[in-house]
Design a protein around this motif. Structure first.
Motif, PDB file in Angstrom:
ATOM      1  N   ALA A 241       0.839  -1.201   0.000  1.00 56.14           N
ATOM      2  CA  ALA A 241       0.000   0.000   0.000  1.00 56.14           C
ATOM      3  C   ALA A 241       0.875   1.254   0.000  1.00 56.14           C
ATOM      4  N   SER A 242       1.930   1.247   0.816  1.00 58.10           N
ATOM      5  CA  SER A 242       2.830   2.399   0.877  1.00 58.10           C
ATOM      6  C   SER A 242       3.518   2.632  -0.468  1.00 58.10           C
ATOM      7  N   VAL A 243       3.987   1.538  -1.085  1.00 62.66           N
ATOM      8  CA  VAL A 243       4.675   1.652  -2.372  1.00 62.66           C
ATOM      9  C   VAL A 243       3.729   2.166  -3.455  1.00 62.66           C
ATOM     10  N   ILE A 244       2.539   1.585  -3.528  1.00 57.50           N
ATOM     11  CA  ILE A 244       1.576   1.942  -4.585  1.00 57.50           C
ATOM     12  C   ILE A 244       1.079   3.371  -4.420  1.00 57.50           C
ATOM     13  N   ILE A 245       0.741   3.755  -3.181  1.00 61.14           N
ATOM     14  CA  ILE A 245       0.274   5.121  -2.931  1.00 61.14           C
ATOM     15  C   ILE A 245       1.365   6.128  -3.285  1.00 61.14           C
ATOM     16  N   GLU A 247       3.963   5.783  -5.338  1.00 61.46           N
ATOM     17  CA  GLU A 247       4.204   5.830  -6.778  1.00 61.46           C
ATOM     18  C   GLU A 247       3.090   6.586  -7.503  1.00 61.46           C
ATOM     19  N   ALA A 248       1.853   6.375  -7.067  1.00 64.14           N
ATOM     20  CA  ALA A 248       0.716   7.029  -7.719  1.00 64.14           C
ATOM     21  C   ALA A 248       0.743   8.542  -7.510  1.00 64.14           C
ATOM     22  N   LEU A 249       1.165   8.982  -6.322  1.00 65.07           N
ATOM     23  CA  LEU A 249       1.116  10.406  -5.990  1.00 65.07           C
ATOM     24  C   LEU A 249       2.371  11.174  -6.413  1.00 65.07           C
ATOM     25  N   PHE A 250       3.541  10.533  -6.314  1.00 56.28           N
ATOM     26  CA  PHE A 250       4.795  11.255  -6.514  1.00 56.28           C
ATOM     27  C   PHE A 250       5.568  10.842  -7.761  1.00 56.28           C
ATOM     28  N   GLY A 251       5.179   9.742  -8.406  1.00 56.21           N
ATOM     29  CA  GLY A 251       5.843   9.346  -9.639  1.00 56.21           C
ATOM     30  C   GLY A 251       7.053   8.456  -9.420  1.00 56.21           C
ATOM     31  N   THR A 252       7.569   7.907 -10.549  1.00 55.83           N
ATOM     32  CA  THR A 252       8.663   6.938 -10.477  1.00 55.83           C
ATOM     33  C   THR A 252       9.702   7.184 -11.575  1.00 55.83           C
ATOM     34  N   LYS A 253       9.969   8.436 -11.879  1.00 46.88           N
ATOM     35  CA  LYS A 253      10.876   8.740 -12.989  1.00 46.88           C
ATOM     36  C   LYS A 253      12.303   8.292 -12.708  1.00 46.88           C
ATOM     37  N   THR A 254      12.759   8.441 -11.466  1.00 48.00           N
ATOM     38  CA  THR A 254      14.122   8.049 -11.089  1.00 48.00           C
ATOM     39  C   THR A 254      14.074   7.233  -9.793  1.00 48.00           C
ATOM     40  N   ILE A 255      15.170   6.542  -9.504  1.00 48.75           N
ATOM     41  CA  ILE A 255      15.267   5.763  -8.271  1.00 48.75           C
ATOM     42  C   ILE A 255      15.165   6.690  -7.059  1.00 48.75           C
ATOM     43  N   ARG A 257      13.685   9.544  -6.763  1.00 49.18           N
ATOM     44  CA  ARG A 257      12.312  10.011  -6.605  1.00 49.18           C
ATOM     45  C   ARG A 257      11.404   8.881  -6.116  1.00 49.18           C
ATOM     46  N   THR A 258      11.645   7.674  -6.602  1.00 49.38           N
ATOM     47  CA  THR A 258      10.787   6.551  -6.222  1.00 49.38           C
ATOM     48  C   THR A 258      10.948   6.184  -4.758  1.00 49.38           C
ATOM     49  N   THR A 259      12.179   6.125  -4.263  1.00 53.32           N
ATOM     50  CA  THR A 259      12.387   5.802  -2.846  1.00 53.32           C
ATOM     51  C   THR A 259      11.795   6.886  -1.949  1.00 53.32           C
ATOM     52  N   LEU A 260      11.882   8.139  -2.394  1.00 53.57           N
ATOM     53  CA  LEU A 260      11.235   9.228  -1.649  1.00 53.57           C
ATOM     54  C   LEU A 260       9.719   9.050  -1.672  1.00 53.57           C
ATOM     55  N   ALA A 261       9.188   8.611  -2.809  1.00 55.21           N
ATOM     56  CA  ALA A 261       7.751   8.375  -2.936  1.00 55.21           C
ATOM     57  C   ALA A 261       7.291   7.269  -1.998  1.00 55.21           C
ATOM     58  N   VAL A 262       8.110   6.233  -1.834  1.00 57.96           N
ATOM     59  CA  VAL A 262       7.767   5.128  -0.938  1.00 57.96           C
ATOM     60  C   VAL A 262       7.654   5.626   0.507  1.00 57.96           C
ATOM     61  N   ILE A 268       1.600   8.830   4.338  1.00 56.25           N
ATOM     62  CA  ILE A 268       0.223   9.125   3.937  1.00 56.25           C
ATOM     63  C   ILE A 268      -0.711   7.979   4.304  1.00 56.25           C
ATOM     64  N   TYR A 269      -0.242   6.749   4.102  1.00 59.55           N
ATOM     65  CA  TYR A 269      -1.060   5.582   4.448  1.00 59.55           C
ATOM     66  C   TYR A 269      -1.421   5.609   5.933  1.00 59.55           C
ATOM     67  N   ARG A 270      -0.442   5.870   6.784  1.00 56.17           N
ATOM     68  CA  ARG A 270      -0.693   5.893   8.233  1.00 56.17           C
ATOM     69  C   ARG A 270      -1.655   7.013   8.614  1.00 56.17           C
ATOM     70  N   ILE A 271      -1.507   8.165   7.994  1.00 60.89           N
ATOM     71  CA  ILE A 271      -2.404   9.279   8.294  1.00 60.89           C
ATOM     72  C   ILE A 271      -3.825   8.961   7.852  1.00 60.89           C
ATOM     73  N   VAL A 272      -3.978   8.361   6.665  1.00 62.58           N
ATOM     74  CA  VAL A 272      -5.307   8.000   6.170  1.00 62.58           C
ATOM     75  C   VAL A 272      -5.982   6.996   7.092  1.00 62.58           C
ATOM     76  N   VAL A 273      -5.233   5.979   7.524  1.00 64.71           N
ATOM     77  CA  VAL A 273      -5.797   4.970   8.434  1.00 64.71           C
ATOM     78  C   VAL A 273      -6.201   5.626   9.757  1.00 64.71           C
ATOM     79  N   SER A 274      -5.338   6.498  10.273  1.00 66.27           N
ATOM     80  CA  SER A 274      -5.641   7.175  11.539  1.00 66.27           C
ATOM     81  C   SER A 274      -6.900   8.018  11.432  1.00 66.27           C
ATOM     82  N   MET A 275      -7.044   8.746  10.327  1.00 64.36           N
ATOM     83  CA  MET A 275      -8.227   9.581  10.126  1.00 64.36           C
ATOM     84  C   MET A 275      -9.482   8.717   9.943  1.00 64.36           C
ATOM     85  N   ALA A 276      -9.337   7.579   9.255  1.00 63.86           N
ATOM     86  CA  ALA A 276     -10.482   6.696   9.032  1.00 63.86           C
ATOM     87  C   ALA A 276     -10.993   6.111  10.338  1.00 63.86           C
TER      88      ALA A 276
END
Length: 343
Positions: A241-245, A247-255, A257-262, A268-276
């Motif tokens: 979920a962390s990887v997919i979210i 990649e979808a939000l921040f892109g995967t043009k470079t390594i 950028r991708t590791t930062l996206a992860v 974001i995943y933790r914040i969404v779960v907490s808010m839910a």
């Protein structure tokens, strides 16, 4: 609200290390490694047992990382030398680790309350040098004095550690061995033509992946104050979920950028779960359901949006063609009328 977001951010930055491990196995090696559910617990179990035995928490965390590396290597050996399907080899190792973790712990769970951990030592240092008081005073000035965090030490140190691991991962994946591992995940037959040993590269990649997962497990156990044999259930889905979210939000043009996206995806995943979970009709037992919904949404939404964009592009092209045809027909009609008037 601020306290909930702060806690989610803090947990997300620790789980981001696990997500980086999942990224290495699933995206870099193209290996569906379910060992993660077991190696995460292995890291927490070893750290808890050693800390309760009087070992320095930092040393215990490093040993947990090494244990995760060995677990990942065993999965790689089962797949490469044992010729077992990659998915099945991960499942077998995950099942084996369940019993191994019980052996390590001696019982289903271990409490570390009132015991010095890596985080409790950090909290004492930050309190002593006055960083906590300084930052909390700033929050009070801006009107957030009613929801002050107990300590900033965990968050600040984990930001340093997580981004340190991120930069090391970026560097490693651009070395000769790292590029060979990336090529192994992309096209094994091609990299073999350059006389590379894809078996050893796969084993090394899985070892590093599970080392990060176990390291995260050890930190989560120390943050929560306990290690439990069931704490790794569904961990692979959380990592995905962390990887997919991300990649979808921040892109995967470079390594880089991708590791930062992860990392961003994990937070974001933790914040969404907490808010839910703040909704009255949901309770902590629904966390796995929320995770599944988040993953399904993250997987389907990009395709839905792309399909919508494609429909708009087709409609726009069709409108342009009709406009061109209409202009052409009008032009021919005017020319025909002009010829008739001349005659």
């Amino acid at each position: 609200m601020f306290t909930a977001i702060f806690g989610s951010f803090e947990a997300g930055i620790i789980y981001a290390i696990m997500a980086l491990g999942v990224y290495l196995s699933f995206r870099i090696l193209d290996f569906p490694d379910l060992t993660v559910d077991g190696s995460f617990v292995t890291g927490g179990a070893i750290a808890a047992v050693m800390i309760m035995g009087g070992v320095n928490p930092y040393l215990a965390t490093v040993v947990a990382l090494l244990a995760g590396f060995l677990a990942g290597c065993m999965t790689g050996i089962l797949h490469t030398f044992g010729k077992i399907n990659n998915l099945l080899s991960g499942i077998l190792m995950m099942i084996a680790l369940y019993s191994i973790n019980l052996r390590i712990m001696g019982r289903p769970n271990i409490s570390m309350l009132n015991t010095d951990t890596a985080f409790s030592k950090l909290e004492a240092v930050f309190e002593k040098i006055g960083i906590d008081a300084f930052l909390n005073n700033l929050l009070t000035i801006v009107g957030l004095g009613d929801s002050l965090p107990e300590t900033w030490g965990v968050l600040i140190m984990m930001l340093i550690v997580t981004f340190g691991i991120k930069f090391l991962t970026d560097w490693f994946l651009q070395t000769e061995i790292g590029l060979a591992i990336r090529a192994t995940g992309n096209n094994k037959r091609m990299i073999r033509s350059f006389s590379a040993n894809t078996n050893l590269l796969t084993i090394l990649g899985l070892g590093i992946s599970n080392a990060l997962v176990a390291f995260s497990g050890a930190l989560i156990a120390q943050q929560g104050g306990f290690a439990d044999v069931g704490m790794g259930i569904g961990m692979i889905i959380i990592g995905l979920a962390s990887v997919i979210i991300g990649e979808a939000l921040f892109g995967t043009k470079t390594i880089v950028r991708t590791t930062l996206a992860v990392i961003g995806g994990s937070i974001i995943y933790r914040i969404v779960v907490s808010m839910a979970l703040r909704f009255d009709f949901l309770d902590p037992g629904d966390m796995k359901l929320i995770t599944a919904i988040i993953v399904i949404t993250a997987l389907t939404m990009p395709k839905v949006l792309e399909h919508s964009k494609e429909k708009k592009r087709k409609a726009r092209r069709k409108a342009e063609m009709l406009n061109i045809l209409a202009t052409s027909v009008k032009g021919k009609g005017e020319n025909h009328a002009a010829i008739k008037s001349d005659s």
